[in-house]
Motif scaffolding. Structure first.
Motif, PDB file in Angstrom:
ATOM      1  N   GLU A  61       0.771  -1.282   0.049  1.00  0.00           N
ATOM      2  CA  GLU A  61      -0.091   0.135   0.017  1.00  0.00           C
ATOM      3  C   GLU A  61       0.894   1.408   0.069  1.00  0.00           C
ATOM      4  N   TYR A  62       0.461   2.268  -0.987  1.00  0.00           N
ATOM      5  CA  TYR A  62       1.410   3.592  -0.907  1.00  0.00           C
ATOM      6  C   TYR A  62       0.129   4.512  -1.013  1.00  0.00           C
ATOM      7  N   PRO A  63      -0.478   5.169   0.356  1.00  0.00           N
ATOM      8  CA  PRO A  63      -1.732   5.697   0.361  1.00  0.00           C
ATOM      9  C   PRO A  63      -1.495   7.176  -0.151  1.00  0.00           C
ATOM     10  N   ALA A  64      -2.647   7.543  -0.836  1.00  0.00           N
ATOM     11  CA  ALA A  64      -2.810   8.842  -1.353  1.00  0.00           C
ATOM     12  C   ALA A  64      -2.532  10.113  -0.156  1.00  0.00           C
ATOM     13  N   VAL A  82       4.389   3.872   5.930  1.00  0.00           N
ATOM     14  CA  VAL A  82       3.299   3.202   5.658  1.00  0.00           C
ATOM     15  C   VAL A  82       2.441   2.253   6.654  1.00  0.00           C
ATOM     16  N   GLY A  83       3.445   1.266   6.970  1.00  0.00           N
ATOM     17  CA  GLY A  83       3.178   0.197   8.078  1.00  0.00           C
ATOM     18  C   GLY A  83       2.888   0.881   9.394  1.00  0.00           C
ATOM     19  N   TYR A  84       3.518   1.857   9.646  1.00  0.00           N
ATOM     20  CA  TYR A  84       3.310   2.509  11.056  1.00  0.00           C
ATOM     21  C   TYR A  84       1.788   3.191  10.899  1.00  0.00           C
ATOM     22  N   LEU A  85       1.693   3.707   9.813  1.00  0.00           N
ATOM     23  CA  LEU A  85       0.271   4.470   9.662  1.00  0.00           C
ATOM     24  C   LEU A  85      -0.661   3.390   9.840  1.00  0.00           C
ATOM     25  N   VAL A 178      -3.287  12.018   5.072  1.00  0.00           N
ATOM     26  CA  VAL A 178      -2.971  10.866   4.517  1.00  0.00           C
ATOM     27  C   VAL A 178      -4.322   9.817   4.495  1.00  0.00           C
ATOM     28  N   LEU A 179      -4.774   9.413   3.477  1.00  0.00           N
ATOM     29  CA  LEU A 179      -5.983   8.389   3.395  1.00  0.00           C
ATOM     30  C   LEU A 179      -5.256   6.915   3.578  1.00  0.00           C
ATOM     31  N   VAL A 180      -5.376   6.518   4.502  1.00  0.00           N
ATOM     32  CA  VAL A 180      -4.927   5.119   4.902  1.00  0.00           C
ATOM     33  C   VAL A 180      -6.141   4.069   4.341  1.00  0.00           C
ATOM     34  N   VAL A 186      -5.146  10.076   8.753  1.00  0.00           N
ATOM     35  CA  VAL A 186      -3.976  10.250   9.357  1.00  0.00           C
ATOM     36  C   VAL A 186      -3.663  11.730   8.935  1.00  0.00           C
ATOM     37  N   ARG A 187      -3.076  12.520  10.026  1.00  0.00           N
ATOM     38  CA  ARG A 187      -2.611  13.985   9.513  1.00  0.00           C
ATOM     39  C   ARG A 187      -1.322  13.979  10.228  1.00  0.00           C
TER      40      ARG A 187
END
Length: 318
Positions: A61-64, A82-85, A178-180, A186-187
């Motif tokens: 995953e590479y979120p927008a 990304v994994g942390y988010l 960030v849209l996970v 996430v901000r």
């Protein structure tokens, strides 16, 4: 009835089976710390063979992502971030993070550090006990795993080099949305250069020929350790198997107690979590906050698809 002997209760291959068992604890620890430490070589747990696969922690995953200060839209390219988010995000909630440069970040999670050091100390204690017993085969088993860990750590240190992060923007403050996946929002706030450090570019460099050679040697050492395990005494085998099980537990506990992400000298941590019934309400709330701070840019909300047009924000932008 006579009490069974330890040789009747324990099989000599048990330790080797545990060592070869698939596990993501080491992989996840690598992602949370952004690399590896030389102390890691004394924390022996299942999953040694998978450590070089740490970039897979993001499940592809590479979120927008949108920079709310400029309206530009891109993706978070750092797999560990990304994994942390994915881990700290909550469905239907806006999780706010802050990133800052903190080179001395060893003790940012004291409880996690304690569990980690307990695992390291356990290896030393078991090694001392095996030496006193004179169980050279069991010591050879531990030595093989330690050597494999050392090679993997060396490779990771070579790969975890800070590369391209874009043009420096010293002193500029940034604010990312960030849209996970699974509706986790996430901000991330902080200096732009720090934001780039944890989101942009490549986390682990591609493996070179030397890296591949060292990683292959580490794998051979893990598989080769089986020969030592078969020659160990029942007590030595019990101690090594117990060590692997304990280390896996302590490393899993370390990961669960780790609340912050470390990446190239920066630390990312949660500062606030707020639930929203609709994404629109979240967008309106953020726009209202940013307008109060003198920024009326709403392009980020449009480009991320949070709203169809500026009218959806209603009185917030009037």
């Amino acid at each position: 009835m006579f009490a069974p002997k330890i040789s009747q209760l324990f099989y000599p291959q048990a330790a080797s089976l545990i060592a070869l068992a698939p596990s993501e604890t080491i992989l996840k620890r690598t992602a949370l710390t952004g690399g590896a430490s030389w102390l890691d070589i004394f924390l022996l747990a299942p999953g040694i063979l998978s450590q070089q696969d740490a970039p897979k922690v993001n499940d592809s995953e590479y979120p927008a992502t949108a920079a709310m200060t400029t309206g530009y839209v891109f993706r978070v390219e750092n797999q560990a971030t990304v994994g942390y988010l994915q881990r700290i995000g909550k469905t239907g909630h806006l999780t706010t993070l802050h990133v800052e440069e903190r080179p001395d970040s060893l003790h940012i999670d004291p409880l996690a550090s304690f569990a980690y050091l307990a695992g390291v100390a356990s290896t030393a204690c078991v090694a001392a006990a095996l030496a006193k017993l004179g169980d050279h085969a069991a010591l050879g088993f531990l030595g093989s795993l330690i050597a494999a860990r050392a090679l993997n750590v060396a490779v990771l240190k070579r790969r975890a080099r800070k590369g391209w992060k874009g043009m420096p923007e010293p002193g500029t403050y940034g604010d990312l949305m960030v849209l996970v996946s699974q509706d986790k929002w996430v901000r991330i706030r902080g200096l732009v250069d720090d934001l780039k450090t944890v989101t942009a570019g490549q986390w682990l460099q591609d493996m070179s020929a030397l890296d591949s050679l060292l990683a292959s040697a580490a794998s051979l050492l893990v598989y080769g350790s089986v020969a030592f395990a078969w020659q160990a005494t029942p007590l030595g085998s019990a101690l090594t198997a117990g060590l692997l099980a304990l280390s896996a537990t302590l490393l899993g506990l370390t990961n669960s107690l780790t609340t912050k992400l470390r990446m190239f000298g920066c630390v990312v941590g949660v500062t606030d979590v707020k639930k929203y019934e609709r994404r629109l309400f979240m967008a309106q709330d953020i726009v209202r906050e940013r307008r109060a701070a003198g920024d009326s840019n709403v392009d980020w909300a449009l480009r991320l698809g949070l709203v169809k047009d500026a009218k959806d924000l209603g009185e917030v932008i009037l």
